[in-house]
Write an enzyme that holds these catalytic residues in place. Sequence first.
Site, PDB file in Angstrom:
ATOM      1  N   ASN A 195      33.877  32.506  66.662  1.00 28.01           N
ATOM      2  CA  ASN A 195      34.502  31.551  67.589  1.00 28.01           C
ATOM      3  C   ASN A 195      35.213  32.270  68.737  1.00 28.01           C
ATOM      4  O   ASN A 195      35.121  31.857  69.898  1.00 28.01           O
ATOM      5  CB  ASN A 195      35.547  30.694  66.855  1.00 28.01           C
ATOM      6  N   GLY A 196      35.941  33.346  68.386  1.00 24.23           N
ATOM      7  CA  GLY A 196      36.714  34.077  69.391  1.00 24.23           C
ATOM      8  C   GLY A 196      35.804  34.698  70.444  1.00 24.23           C
ATOM      9  O   GLY A 196      36.038  34.589  71.650  1.00 24.23           O
ATOM     10  N   ASP A 255      31.896  32.480  61.571  1.00 23.20           N
ATOM     11  CA  ASP A 255      32.457  33.580  62.363  1.00 23.20           C
ATOM     12  C   ASP A 255      31.937  33.582  63.797  1.00 23.20           C
ATOM     13  O   ASP A 255      30.791  33.184  64.051  1.00 23.20           O
ATOM     14  CB  ASP A 255      32.094  34.903  61.666  1.00 23.20           C
ATOM     15  N   THR A 293      43.378  34.017  53.650  1.00 26.50           N
ATOM     16  CA  THR A 293      44.765  34.423  53.365  1.00 26.50           C
ATOM     17  C   THR A 293      45.228  35.467  54.386  1.00 26.50           C
ATOM     18  O   THR A 293      46.424  35.658  54.573  1.00 26.50           O
ATOM     19  CB  THR A 293      44.881  35.005  51.932  1.00 26.50           C
ATOM     20  N   GLU A 294      44.275  36.142  55.024  1.00 28.29           N
ATOM     21  CA  GLU A 294      44.615  37.188  56.013  1.00 28.29           C
ATOM     22  C   GLU A 294      44.750  36.617  57.432  1.00 28.29           C
ATOM     23  O   GLU A 294      45.298  37.274  58.319  1.00 28.29           O
ATOM     24  CB  GLU A 294      43.525  38.279  56.035  1.00 28.29           C
ATOM     25  N   ASN A 295      44.238  35.398  57.658  1.00 25.02           N
ATOM     26  CA  ASN A 295      44.245  34.847  59.021  1.00 25.02           C
ATOM     27  C   ASN A 295      45.653  34.503  59.539  1.00 25.02           C
ATOM     28  O   ASN A 295      45.846  34.318  60.742  1.00 25.02           O
ATOM     29  CB  ASN A 295      43.352  33.607  59.136  1.00 25.02           C
ATOM     30  N   ARG A 336      26.192  34.376  57.195  1.00 23.67           N
ATOM     31  CA  ARG A 336      27.254  34.820  58.100  1.00 23.67           C
ATOM     32  C   ARG A 336      26.688  34.918  59.510  1.00 23.67           C
ATOM     33  O   ARG A 336      25.887  35.808  59.809  1.00 23.67           O
ATOM     34  CB  ARG A 336      27.835  36.173  57.680  1.00 23.67           C
ATOM     35  N   GLU A 348      22.244  35.545  47.578  1.00 24.01           N
ATOM     36  CA  GLU A 348      21.444  36.117  48.668  1.00 24.01           C
ATOM     37  C   GLU A 348      22.235  35.983  49.967  1.00 24.01           C
ATOM     38  O   GLU A 348      22.784  34.911  50.245  1.00 24.01           O
ATOM     39  CB  GLU A 348      20.117  35.348  48.809  1.00 24.01           C
ATOM     40  N   ARG A 406      47.101  36.502  62.550  1.00 19.63           N
ATOM     41  CA  ARG A 406      46.697  36.293  63.949  1.00 19.63           C
ATOM     42  C   ARG A 406      47.913  35.888  64.793  1.00 19.63           C
ATOM     43  O   ARG A 406      48.910  35.410  64.248  1.00 19.63           O
ATOM     44  CB  ARG A 406      45.616  35.217  64.017  1.00 19.63           C
TER      45      ARG A 406
HETATM   46  C1  FPP Z   1      36.420  33.110  62.574  1.00 25.48           C
HETATM   47  O1  FPP Z   1      36.006  33.410  63.894  1.00 25.48           O
HETATM   48  C2  FPP Z   1      36.808  31.697  62.511  1.00 25.48           C
HETATM   49  C3  FPP Z   1      38.013  31.231  62.076  1.00 25.48           C
HETATM   50  C4  FPP Z   1      39.091  32.107  61.568  1.00 25.48           C
HETATM   51  C5  FPP Z   1      38.309  29.775  62.101  1.00 25.48           C
HETATM   52  C6  FPP Z   1      37.170  28.905  61.615  1.00 25.48           C
HETATM   53  C7  FPP Z   1      37.560  27.484  61.802  1.00 25.48           C
HETATM   54  C8  FPP Z   1      36.759  26.549  62.306  1.00 25.48           C
HETATM   55  C9  FPP Z   1      35.349  26.768  62.683  1.00 25.48           C
HETATM   56  C10 FPP Z   1      37.270  25.157  62.430  1.00 25.48           C
HETATM   57  C11 FPP Z   1      36.719  24.342  61.283  1.00 25.48           C
HETATM   58  C12 FPP Z   1      37.512  23.146  61.044  1.00 25.48           C
HETATM   59  C13 FPP Z   1      37.667  22.581  59.824  1.00 25.48           C
HETATM   60  C14 FPP Z   1      38.456  21.336  59.682  1.00 25.48           C
HETATM   61  C15 FPP Z   1      37.115  23.160  58.601  1.00 25.48           C
HETATM   62  P1  FPP Z   1      36.835  34.479  64.727  1.00 25.48           P
HETATM   63  O2  FPP Z   1      37.932  33.776  65.443  1.00 25.48           O
HETATM   64  O3  FPP Z   1      37.293  35.588  63.820  1.00 25.48           O
HETATM   65  O4  FPP Z   1      35.747  34.976  65.746  1.00 25.48           O
HETATM   66  P2  FPP Z   1      35.658  36.449  66.389  1.00 25.48           P
HETATM   67  O5  FPP Z   1      35.269  37.377  65.269  1.00 25.48           O
HETATM   68  O6  FPP Z   1      34.573  36.279  67.408  1.00 25.48           O
HETATM   69  O7  FPP Z   1      36.998  36.746  66.986  1.00 25.48           O
END
Ligand code: FPP
Length: 249
Positions: A31-32, A29, A75-77, A197, A216, A80
């Site tokens: 990335n955004g 979690d 399943t919820e993504n 997490r 845990e 987006r």
């Molecule tokens: C949640 O962060 C992340 C995701 C929904 C995508 C995760 C995918 C990857 C890390 C790519 C991995 C690649 C492979 C091939 C397994 P978010 O976007 O919800 O972050 P935020 O809460 O900061 O917006």
Amino acid sequence: MALFSKSKKDAITCFDVDKLPVHIGIIMDGNGRWAKKRGLPRKAGHSAGAKTFRKITRYCSDIGIKYLTVYAFSTENWKRPQDEVNSLMKLFKSYLEEALEDFKDDSIVVKFIGDKSPFNEDLRNLMIENEESSKDRDGMVLNIAMNYGSRDEIVRAVKNICNDVKNGTKSIDSIDEQMVSSYLYTSGQPDPDLIIRPSGEYRISNFLLWQSAYTEFVIMNKLWPDFEESDLDEALITYSNRNRRYGGV
Ligand code: FPP
């Protein structure tokens, strides 16, 4: 027996190998937020997150973790914005073509947990190819949760058990916890010992609900793209100091 990890340049962390988790789950979690902090589009955060995924997967395999489950797409993504979903699909495709090839060297067994049917044919075939070509390896099992939702997984298990009762393969009396586990995507695997997490959120987000009854949890403040091997070490040390009682005393 001690296991040495050289994750930090100047420090060597020592783990007691008996206290290493057998199965680790990671909710990748943040990335955004990582991208937003840098004024970049969200897809840049996912790209950076994919690099971290590759690095941490290899590290887990190197230090002797037997099972790693990463949450890549829920399943919820699908809810987006379409361009974010599209860029994630592109990223998955390029990773399945390139990075997963790399895992050959580490003998990693690749499995996908979740319903593959909504993905396009290319991606579905790549997932199947990766599973097929890695199934006889003897290294760490890497479960990539794609279009995975734990409630959906449990509903599917219930339907399949009902069908087996209806067609006479199973009796109602034979339904127990072990049997339910065997109808899940993680059938035959141990439950996760540790779920990490990153990004400071205190939520399970529909990840391994049944399997995590006695897992845990370690919540870390780093965003996933910033996550280093040393952060994994820190989570492992926290885990090794926990007193797991499984409801006992
Ligand atoms: C949640 O962060 C992340 C995701 C929904 C995508 C995760 C995918 C990857 C890390 C790519 C991995 C690649 C492979 C091939 C397994 P978010 O976007 O919800 O972050 P935020 O809460 O900061 O917006």
